[in-house]
Write a protein that holds these residues in place. Structure first.
Motif, short mmCIF file in Angstrom:
data_model
loop_
_atom_site.label_atom_id
_atom_site.label_comp_id
_atom_site.label_asym_id
_atom_site.label_seq_id
_atom_site.Cartn_x
_atom_site.Cartn_y
_atom_site.Cartn_z
N ARG A 77 -5.10 78.38 41.78
CA ARG A 77 -3.81 77.62 41.25
C ARG A 77 -2.58 78.10 41.98
N LEU B 127 -0.29 60.06 39.46
CA LEU B 127 -0.57 61.85 39.25
C LEU B 127 -2.02 62.10 39.62
N ILE C 299 -2.48 62.78 43.20
CA ILE C 299 -1.97 64.17 43.44
C ILE C 299 -2.71 65.46 43.09
N ILE C 300 -3.32 65.28 41.94
CA ILE C 300 -4.14 66.25 41.42
C ILE C 300 -5.24 66.50 42.11
N VAL C 301 -6.07 65.27 42.56
CA VAL C 301 -7.35 65.24 43.04
C VAL C 301 -7.34 66.11 44.47
N GLY D 227 -4.54 67.03 45.72
CA GLY D 227 -4.04 68.62 45.74
C GLY D 227 -4.90 69.63 45.80
N ARG D 228 -5.80 69.65 45.09
CA ARG D 228 -7.16 70.78 45.32
C ARG D 228 -7.63 70.88 46.44
N SER E 258 5.57 64.98 45.75
CA SER E 258 4.14 65.01 46.35
C SER E 258 4.03 65.68 47.74
N TRP F 208 4.62 69.35 47.27
CA TRP F 208 3.23 69.93 46.56
C TRP F 208 2.30 70.45 47.57
N GLN G 243 1.12 74.49 47.95
CA GLN G 243 -0.33 74.91 47.95
C GLN G 243 -0.42 75.92 49.40
#
Length: 598
Positions: free
Chosen positions: A16, A184, A187-189, A191-192, A307, A310, A314
Motif C-alpha cells: 500500500r 478508477l 488506475i487501481i488495477v 497501479g498495483r 494518474s 500515482w 508507488q
C-alpha cells in the motif's frame, strides 16, 4: 568475485502507499513549513477555481458595455497575479521541505548503517546501500518536493471542480460522475502492477550499483587476472535485467495513461455535446456552458495528473520501504541499556574465557573453540599459527566486532557486552593487515587516530612510524591527498600510515594484525623498532606469520584449528617441538639442497 548480488525478484513489495507514513518522523519537525506550503497550495487551488466564474461573467455580459468588461478583465489580472505569487510560494516551501527531509533521511540512514557490525555487511553489498542512500532518496525527494504537492493541488481542484460542476449544471454533473468508475478501474488495477514493478526495478538498480562498486574497488585485481570481459558481462546482465523491469513498468504506465486519458476526454466530449444541445434549447446560457467546459477541463486534467503522479507515489512507497529496511536493520551486536563505564585509567588486561565462535556465513566451521587466554596489563603476546587458525578472529573479538557464541571476552575484568562499544574501543589502537587509507590528506589520515591532534603531534607520530620522510616527499607534504584507498602509496607506506595512527592514538591496548607483512626488510626493521617503543607499558597483541617479528614477545600463543595448542617464549616453544618448532624451522633454517637428478 567474492560475493554475488543479494537482490532477488521475490523480495516483498509494498502492499500500500501507506508505506509513505514512515516518512512522517522526518517531516514532523517541519510542520510549520508544511503548514505554509498547504496554505499556499489551498490559495492557488481556490484561485484556479475562481477564474471560470470570471470567464462566465465576461461571456454572459459581453454586450453590457466596455466599462464593465474593463472591470472584469482588471479583476482577472489581479487574480492571475495572486495565482503567480501563490504558486511561487508553494514551490518554494514544498521544494525546500523535500530537500530538507531527504537530507535528514540520508543522514539518518548513513548514521545507522555506519554503526552496524560486520555481520550486516556480509549480507548486504555496499553498492546496494549506496544505491538506497542516493537513488531511493532522490525518488522520495521528487515525491515530497513536487509530486505530493501537485497531487494535493489536483485533489483540491478535482473536488472543488466537481462541486462547481454541480453548481453550474446538476444534469451535466451527473453525467460526469458516470465516467468516474470507468476511470478508477484501470488506475487501481494497473497501479498495483506498477507498485510491484517499481520495487523490483529499484532492487535491480541497487544490484547494478553493487556490481559496479565491487568491481571498481578491485579494478587492479580484475585487470591483473584479465577478468574485464567477465566483469563487464556480469554488469551488463544486471543492468539489462534492470532495464527489462523498467521497460515493463513503462509499458504498464503508458497503457494506464492512454486508457485514463481516453476515458476522461471521451466522457468530456460526450457531456459537452449534451451541454451544447441545452444551450440551443435555452436550458442554460452560453456563459454557463463555457464555465462548465472550463471546470470539466480542470477536473479532467486533475484526474489525468493524479494518474501520472500515482505511479511516482508507488515508486516512492517502494523506495521508502527499502530505506526503512536499513533504518530498522537489526544489528547482531547491541550496546546494553545500562552500560558499565570502563574505569580510567585503563589497565589493559584482556581475558578470553571459554570462548567459542563460528562466523554466520560458515556456521558449520568452528573458528574458535574452548579458548582460555589471559593477557596481563603491559604484556606483549604474539598469536601465531597457520592461516585460518583463528588469530585474526581473536583480534576482532577483542574489539567486539563479533560476540562469541559461548564464553566471555573481557577488558579489565568487565565483559565487553556490558560496556558501550565506543567507550572501550577508545582504549584500543589497531594496525590491521590491510590498512584503509581514505581519499584525504596524509595529515587527516593519521589524525584518524586522534582527530584533535595538532600538526606537530601528527608529525611526531609519523616520525616514530618512519613515515615522515616519504610523506615529506609528497607534492604537498602532509596536505597531499592520498587518493581513494591510498592509491598513491605502496603497501609498506600504507602500513606505516596505519602505525602512525596507532602511535597518535596513544591507547593502553595495541592490536597489531600482520602489521609488518607488506614491508621490505629495511622498513620492517625500522617499524619493528617503532612498534617496540610503542608497545612499552601497553598491552600488545601481535598477529604474525613471520616469526622473526614475534621472537621478543613476552609470550607466544600458538593456534591451530581454532584452538590453543601451545604457549611460551620462543626458546621454550622451539625446545618443545610441535607446530611452532616446525614453523620456526621452515622460516629460520636453510632448506636442505635438492638431490641431484638420477
Amino acid at each position: 568475485m567474492a560475493r554475488g548480488t543479494t537482490i532477488t525478484t521475490d523480495r516483498p513489495t509494498s502492499k500500500r502507499v501507506g508505506a509513505l507514513r514512515a516518512l512522517w518522523p522526518f517531516v514532523r519537525p517541519y510542520r510549520a513549513q508544511m503548514a505554509l506550503a498547504l496554505i499556499a497550495l489551498a490559495a492557488t487551488s481556490a484561485i484556479s477555481l475562481i477564474l471560470p466564474l470570471a470567464v462566465r461573467r465576461v461571456v454572459d455580459n459581453f454586450d453590457d458595455g466596455a466599462g464593465l468588461l474593463d472591470e472584469y478583465f482588471g479583476a482577472a489580472l489581479v487574480i492571475v497575479a495572486a495565482l503567480a505569487l501563490g504558486t511561487a510560494a508553494r514551490y518554494y516551501f514544498v521544494t525546500r521541505l523535500g530537500e530538507r527531509v531527504v537530507a535528514d533521511i540520508r543522514k539518518a540512514v548513513f548514521a545507522r548503517v555506519v554503526t552496524l557490525s560486520p555481520a550486516f555487511f556480509e549480507r548486504v553489498m555496499t553498492g546496494e546501500i549506496l544505491s538506497r542512500i542516493t537513488t531511493d532518496t532522490t525518488l522520495i525527494q521528487s515525491v515530497i518536493g513536487s509530486s505530493l504537492s501537485i497531487a494535493l493541488r489536483n485533489m483540491l481542484i478535482l473536488s472543488g471542480g466537481l462541486a462547481m460542476l454541480a453548481f453550474t449544471s446538476v444534469k451535466l454533473m451527473g453525467l460526469v460522475l458516470l465516467i468516474v468508475p470507468a476511470i478508477l478501474v484501470p488506475i487501481i488495477v494497473l497501479g498495483r502492477r506498477l507498485r510491484g514493478l517499481s520495487r523490483v526495478g529499484q532492487d535491480w538498480i541497487a544490484a547494478s550499483s553493487g556490481a559496479a562498486s565491487e568491481t571498481l574497488l578491485a579494478a587492479q585485481t580484475v585487470q591483473a587476472f584479465t577478468h574485464e570481459s567477465r566483469s563487464i558481462a556480469r554488469f551488463d546482465d544486471v543492468t539489462e535485467r534492470s532495464f527489462d523491469v523498467a521497460l515493463t513498468r513503462i509499458r504498464t504506465r503508458a497503457l494506464m495513461t492512454a486508457i485514463v486519458i481516453f476515458l476522461i476526454f471521451a466522457g468530456v466530449i460526450g457531456v459537452l455535446w449534451i451541454g451544447a444541445r441545452d444551450v440551443r434549447t435555452g436550458a442554460m446560457t452560453a456563459g454557463q456552458l463555457v464555465q462548465f467546459v472550463i471546470y470539466a477541463i480542470l477536473v479532467a486534467s486533475s484526474t489525468g495528473a493524479l494518474s501520472e503522479i500515482w505511479g511516482e507515489v508507488q515508486r516512492a512507497a517502494g523506495a521508502t520501504e527499502r530505506l526503512g529496511e536499513l533504518l530498522a536493520a537489526e544489528d547482531a551486536l547491541t550496546d546494553p541499556a545500562l552500560p558499565i563505564a570502563l574505569p580510567r585509567p585503563v589497565r589493559g588486561q584482556i581475558a578470553l574465557r571459554g570462548v567459542a565462535f563460528r562466523y554466520p556465513t560458515r556456521p558449520d566451521v568452528s573458528a574458535l573453540e574452548g579458548i582460555d587466554l589471559t593477557i596481563r596489563p603491559g604484556e606483549t603476546v604474539a598469536l601465531v599459527g597457520p592461516s585460518g587458525a583463528g588469530k585474526t578472529t581473536v583480534i576482532q573479538l577483542i574489539q567486539r566486532f563479533w560476540d562469541p557464541a559461548a564464553g566471555q571476552v573481557m577488558l579489565d575484568d568487565i565483559d565487553l557486552r556490558a560496556m558501550r562499544r565506543d567507550d572501550f574501543r577508545q582504549a584500543i589502537a589497531l594496525v590491521p593487515q590491510d590498512p584503509v587509507i581514505f581519499a584525504a590528506s596524509a595529515l587527516d589520515n593519521i589524525r584518524l587516530g586522534r582527530p584533535d591532534a595538532s600538526p606537530v603531534e601528527v608529525q611526531a607520530a609519523a616520525r616514530a612510524a618512519h613515515a615522515h620522510d616519504f610523506i615529506g616527499a609528497l607534492p604537498q607534504g602532509y596536505d597531499t591527498p592520498l587518493g581513494e584507498r591510498g592509491v598513491m602509496l605502496s603497501g609498506g607506506q600504507r602500513q606505516r600510515i596505519a602505525i602512525a595512527r596507532a602511535i597518535l592514538r596513544d591507547a593502553p591496548v595495541l592490536l597489531l594484525d600482520e602489521a609488518t607483512s607488506a614491508l621490505d626488510a629495511e622498513s620492517e626493521s625500522l617499524v619493528q623498532a617503532a612498534v617496540a617503543r610503542l608497545s612499552e607499558g601497553r598491552t600488545t597483541v601481535v598477529v604474525a606469520h613471520r616469526l622473526a617479528t614475534v621472537k621478543k614477545a613476552d609470550r607466544i600463543v600458538v593456534f591451530d584449528g581454532g584452538r590453543i595448542v601451545a604457549q611460551g617464549t620462543h626458546d621454550v616453544l622451539v625446545a618443545e617441538g610441535g607446530l611452532y618448532a616446525r614453523l620456526a624451522r621452515m622460516q629460520f633454517t636453510d632448506m636442505a639442497p635438492m638431490p641431484e637428478p638420477a
